[in-house]
Enzyme design. Structure first.
Site, mmCIF file in Angstrom:
data_model
loop_
_atom_site.group_PDB
_atom_site.id
_atom_site.type_symbol
_atom_site.label_atom_id
_atom_site.label_comp_id
_atom_site.label_asym_id
_atom_site.label_seq_id
_atom_site.Cartn_x
_atom_site.Cartn_y
_atom_site.Cartn_z
ATOM 1 N N ARG A 38 0.846 -1.215 0.000
ATOM 2 C CA ARG A 38 0.000 0.000 0.000
ATOM 3 C C ARG A 38 0.871 1.250 0.000
ATOM 4 N NH1 ARG A 38 -2.080 1.706 4.728
ATOM 5 N NH2 ARG A 38 -2.655 -0.394 5.368
ATOM 6 N N TYR A 83 -13.727 16.281 -15.988
ATOM 7 C CA TYR A 83 -14.307 14.939 -16.091
ATOM 8 C C TYR A 83 -15.475 14.872 -15.089
ATOM 9 C CZ TYR A 83 -14.888 10.110 -14.743
ATOM 10 O OH TYR A 83 -15.454 8.915 -14.405
ATOM 11 N N ASP A 107 -4.580 18.466 -14.538
ATOM 12 C CA ASP A 107 -4.898 17.125 -15.020
ATOM 13 C C ASP A 107 -4.426 17.063 -16.472
ATOM 14 O OD1 ASP A 107 -6.138 14.908 -16.193
ATOM 15 O OD2 ASP A 107 -7.874 15.011 -14.856
ATOM 16 N N LYS A 159 -5.931 6.005 -19.303
ATOM 17 C CA LYS A 159 -6.158 6.463 -20.663
ATOM 18 C C LYS A 159 -4.898 6.221 -21.512
ATOM 19 C CE LYS A 159 -10.178 7.618 -19.003
ATOM 20 N NZ LYS A 159 -10.085 7.914 -17.628
#
Ligand code: PLP
Length: 401
Positions: free
Chosen positions: A66, A119, A191, A216
């Site tokens: 993690r 988005y 972004d 993406k």
């Protein structure tokens, strides 16, 4: 009693047997050309003192996936380098990256100024989830840097923008916004999903943090959901050791490896995405049934000059409107055969979708109009098929209108 050493039991060998096999292998160099996948959740300490030193932050050894893992580190090192940043943090999704970034910068009672076209998931985070946690967001039209300046308050801790924005392809002058923000000591996050580091490096333009939905173009094959943050070493360390540690949106080693594999072909894919997108955009802009085409590479795009100055290419995303509005657009989307009707973008496959009812359905009808997402807008992520086939598919679907 016999002094002969006991043979380990079968179940012990099932778990520890490989250690015996490895005994004679340990000196053999590996030199794997493809980064190995460290599919391990946890890492052994030499002794208790070593474990305690690691937990005190005095020893950089791995502890638990993690918080860090060698395959993740390989990806993070690569992306920090490509984005010209000091350090990077890989996460389980673009939204995990957005949440981690916001929680690293803001506390209860603080404020974010963001572009108004985002988005749809990010818009939902900003307008629904963060306010529940006492973090307010003001969304402003992102094409004029002055709008960001006007919305800053003494509680503002972050400026957040997408450039080009999803799905309107509105650009923000990143350098101008950074200048405004830095005068007030506020960091700017960009972004960079649509451009990737191949086409734009926001940190070089003045931003402080870069975010990617690596799902993406970075992954590129429609098989991985992942996110990336790049920024200063100290900021990334806080994001990792405070927010990722507690919120837990870590990337799996296998997904990190898929992104490392995707990165190897990123420039080749982006070149082809762009070449085909320009051809498709030109085809659409001359088509009698298409009322508007939005692609920063077209001279008719109102921010074409900014795109040419700020980016090293115009990307693979196009939005367009069909004569006859939303119903006509739906006919096109329902009749494509090669293009796939699906959300996401940046894949080898050409993907077509309807922002108003899909990716941006988190915007109300009025909000959609205010931020310039026409309810009739069709979004196209131009893939790597032969461009003549993509155009032929769109032509036959448009003929059905
Ligand atoms: N940022 C942009 C520009 C996006 O398009 C998306 C998703 O479509 C995200 C962030 C969220 O990323 P993810 O779906 O990987 O969580």
């Amino acid at each position: 009693m016999s002094s002969k050493q006991r043979e380990p039991g079968f179940s012990t060998l099932c778990i520890h047997g490989k250690k015996h096999l490895d005994k004679h292998e340990s000196d053999r160099p590996i030199r794997a050309v493809s980064t190995p996948i460290f599919q391990s959740s946890t890492f052994a300490f030499e002794n208790v003192a070593h474990g305690a030193a690691v937990f005190r932050g005095e020893d950089p050894s791995y502890v638990y996936t993690r918080l860090g893992n060698p395959t993740q580190t390989a990806l993070e090192t690569e992306l920090a380098y490509l984005e010209r940043g000091e350090a990077a943090l890989a996460l389980s999704s673009g939204m995990a990256a957005a949440t981690t970034a916001v929680l690293t910068c803001c506390r209860h009672g603080e404020h974010i100024v963001s572009g108004d076209t985002l988005y749809g998931g990010t818009h939902q985070l900003f307008t629904q989830t963060l306010p529940r946690m006492g973090i307010e967001v003001t969304e402003v039209p992102a094409d004029d840097p002055q709008n960001f300046a006007n919305a800053i308050t003494d509680k503002t801790r972050l400026i957040y923008l997408e450039s080009p924005a999803n799905p309107t392809l509105v650009l923000t002058d990143i350098g101008a916004v950074a200048e405004i923000a830095h005068a007030k000591g506020i960091p700017v996050l960009v972004d960079n999903t649509f451009c990737t580091p191949y086409l734009q490096n926001p940190l070089e333009l003045g931003a402080d943090i870069v975010l990617h939905s690596a799902t993406k173009y970075i992954g590129g094959h429609g098989d991985t959901v992942a996110g990336i943050l790049v920024g200063k070493q100290d900021w990334i360390m806080t994001a990792r050791m405070e927010i990722l540690r507690d919120v837990g949106g870590c990337i799996s080693p296998f997904n990190a490896w898929l992104l490392l594999r995707g990165l190897k072909t990123l420039p080749v894919r982006m070149d082809r995405h762009m070449e085909s997108a320009l051809e498709v955009a030109q085809f659409l802009s001359y088509h009698p049934k298409v009322s508007e085409v939005i692609y920063p590479g077209l001279k008719t795009h109102p921010q074409h000059d900014l795109a040419a100055r700020q980016q090293r290419g115009f990307g693979g995303m196009i939005s367009f409107m069909v004569e006859g509005g939303r119903a006509a657009g739906e006919i096109v989307m329902d009749n494509v055969k090669l293009c796939t009707l699906a959300v996401s973008l940046g894949d080898v496959d050409t993907l077509i979708e309807h922002p108003a009812s899909m990716t941006h359905s988190t915007y109300g009808e009025d909000e959609l109009r205010t931020v310039g997402i026409d309810p009739a807008m069709v979004r196209l992520s131009v893939g790597l098929e032969n461009v003549k086939d993509i155009i032929a598919d769109l032509r036959q679907a448009l003929a059905k209108c």
